[in-house]
Design a protein around this motif. Structure first.
Motif, PDB file in Angstrom:
ATOM      1  N   LYS A  50       0.864  -1.190   0.000  1.00 30.55           N
ATOM      2  CA  LYS A  50       0.000   0.000   0.000  1.00 30.55           C
ATOM      3  C   LYS A  50       0.894   1.230   0.000  1.00 30.55           C
ATOM      4  O   LYS A  50       1.585   1.511   0.982  1.00 30.55           O
ATOM      5  CB  LYS A  50      -0.892  -0.015   1.245  1.00 30.55           C
ATOM      6  N   PRO A  51       0.937   1.969  -1.110  1.00 35.88           N
ATOM      7  CA  PRO A  51       1.782   3.158  -1.163  1.00 35.88           C
ATOM      8  C   PRO A  51       1.227   4.278  -0.281  1.00 35.88           C
ATOM      9  O   PRO A  51       0.015   4.383  -0.092  1.00 35.88           O
ATOM     10  CB  PRO A  51       1.758   3.555  -2.633  1.00 35.88           C
ATOM     11  N   ILE A  79      -0.443  -0.793 -10.055  1.00 30.13           N
ATOM     12  CA  ILE A  79      -1.151  -1.815  -9.284  1.00 30.13           C
ATOM     13  C   ILE A  79      -1.665  -1.292  -7.941  1.00 30.13           C
ATOM     14  O   ILE A  79      -2.504  -1.933  -7.323  1.00 30.13           O
ATOM     15  CB  ILE A  79      -0.290  -3.074  -9.079  1.00 30.13           C
ATOM     16  N   ALA A  80      -1.149  -0.134  -7.493  1.00 26.49           N
ATOM     17  CA  ALA A  80      -1.643   0.474  -6.252  1.00 26.49           C
ATOM     18  C   ALA A  80      -1.330   1.965  -6.274  1.00 26.49           C
ATOM     19  O   ALA A  80      -0.314   2.385  -6.822  1.00 26.49           O
ATOM     20  CB  ALA A  80      -1.000  -0.175  -5.034  1.00 26.49           C
ATOM     21  N   VAL A  81      -2.212   2.755  -5.671  1.00 30.48           N
ATOM     22  CA  VAL A  81      -2.080   4.213  -5.662  1.00 30.48           C
ATOM     23  C   VAL A  81      -2.279   4.716  -4.239  1.00 30.48           C
ATOM     24  O   VAL A  81      -3.195   4.280  -3.540  1.00 30.48           O
ATOM     25  CB  VAL A  81      -3.145   4.849  -6.598  1.00 30.48           C
ATOM     26  N   GLY A  82      -1.410   5.654  -3.826  1.00 34.77           N
ATOM     27  CA  GLY A  82      -1.556   6.269  -2.510  1.00 34.77           C
ATOM     28  C   GLY A  82      -2.754   7.213  -2.476  1.00 34.77           C
ATOM     29  O   GLY A  82      -3.444   7.423  -3.470  1.00 34.77           O
ATOM     30  N   HIS A  87       6.947   8.490  -7.311  1.00 30.77           N
ATOM     31  CA  HIS A  87       6.134   9.636  -6.906  1.00 30.77           C
ATOM     32  C   HIS A  87       5.241   9.995  -8.080  1.00 30.77           C
ATOM     33  O   HIS A  87       5.618   9.825  -9.246  1.00 30.77           O
ATOM     34  CB  HIS A  87       7.012  10.845  -6.562  1.00 30.77           C
ATOM     35  N   ASP A  88       4.066  10.488  -7.807  1.00 29.69           N
ATOM     36  CA  ASP A  88       3.115  10.904  -8.843  1.00 29.69           C
ATOM     37  C   ASP A  88       3.769  11.866  -9.838  1.00 29.69           C
ATOM     38  O   ASP A  88       3.531  11.791 -11.028  1.00 29.69           O
ATOM     39  CB  ASP A  88       1.895  11.533  -8.170  1.00 29.69           C
ATOM     40  N   LYS A  89       4.641  12.738  -9.360  1.00 26.95           N
ATOM     41  CA  LYS A  89       5.283  13.740 -10.229  1.00 26.95           C
ATOM     42  C   LYS A  89       6.240  13.127 -11.244  1.00 26.95           C
ATOM     43  O   LYS A  89       6.592  13.762 -12.238  1.00 26.95           O
ATOM     44  CB  LYS A  89       5.990  14.803  -9.397  1.00 26.95           C
ATOM     45  N   ILE A 146       2.620   2.352  -6.982  1.00 28.58           N
ATOM     46  CA  ILE A 146       3.362   1.108  -7.182  1.00 28.58           C
ATOM     47  C   ILE A 146       3.060   0.599  -8.580  1.00 28.58           C
ATOM     48  O   ILE A 146       1.894   0.501  -8.983  1.00 28.58           O
ATOM     49  CB  ILE A 146       3.009   0.056  -6.123  1.00 28.58           C
ATOM     50  N   VAL A 147       4.152   0.306  -9.310  1.00 29.88           N
ATOM     51  CA  VAL A 147       4.054  -0.056 -10.717  1.00 29.88           C
ATOM     52  C   VAL A 147       4.685  -1.424 -10.939  1.00 29.88           C
ATOM     53  O   VAL A 147       5.762  -1.708 -10.415  1.00 29.88           O
ATOM     54  CB  VAL A 147       4.795   0.998 -11.583  1.00 29.88           C
TER      55      VAL A 147
END
Length: 94
Positions: A3-4, A40-43, A85-87, A10-11
Motif C-alpha cells: 500500500k503506497p 497496481i496500487a495508488v496512494g 512519486h506521482d510527479k 506502485i508499478v
C-alpha cells in the motif's frame, strides 16, 4: 499487498524483449531500462501546506510512462515492483 503512502504509486514494470531489425534478441545488460508499467496500487495523494489532500493523476490499472531513472525498485513476494512519486509519471498510455 503493498500500500503506497502519500503521493506514491506502485508499478509492475513491463519488461519487453527487445529485438533488432535483423531478428537478434538483445541480452538483458544491452537493453535500456524500461520506462513503462502497469499501476497496481495508488496512494491517497500528497498534502498541501494547509492539509488538503491533492488528487492522484493515475488509477489502478493505468499503463504509464515514467521518467527513466525515477523511483525505487522493491521486491515483494518474489515479484519486482517500482515505487514512484506521482510527479515522476509523464503520461498515461491508451
Amino acid at each position: 499487498m503493498l500500500k503506497p503512502l502519500g503521493d506514491r504509486v506502485i508499478v509492475q514494470v513491463v519488461e519487453e524483449e527487445e529485438e533488432t531489425v535483423g531478428g537478434i534478441v538483445l541480452a538483458n545488460n544491452a537493453k535500456e531500462k524500461p520506462q513503462s508499467g502497469k499501476v497496481i496500487a495508488v496512494g491517497e495523494g500528497g498534502l498541501t501546506p494547509d492539509g488538503k489532500r491533492l488528487p492522484m493523476s493515475v488509477k489502478v490499472g493505468d499503463v504509464i510512462v515514467y521518467d527513466k531513472y525515477a523511483g525505487s525498485e522493491v521486491k515483494y513476494e518474489g515479484e519486482k515492483y517500482l515505487v514512484l512519486h506521482d510527479k515522476d509519471i509523464m503520461a498515461i498510455a491508451g
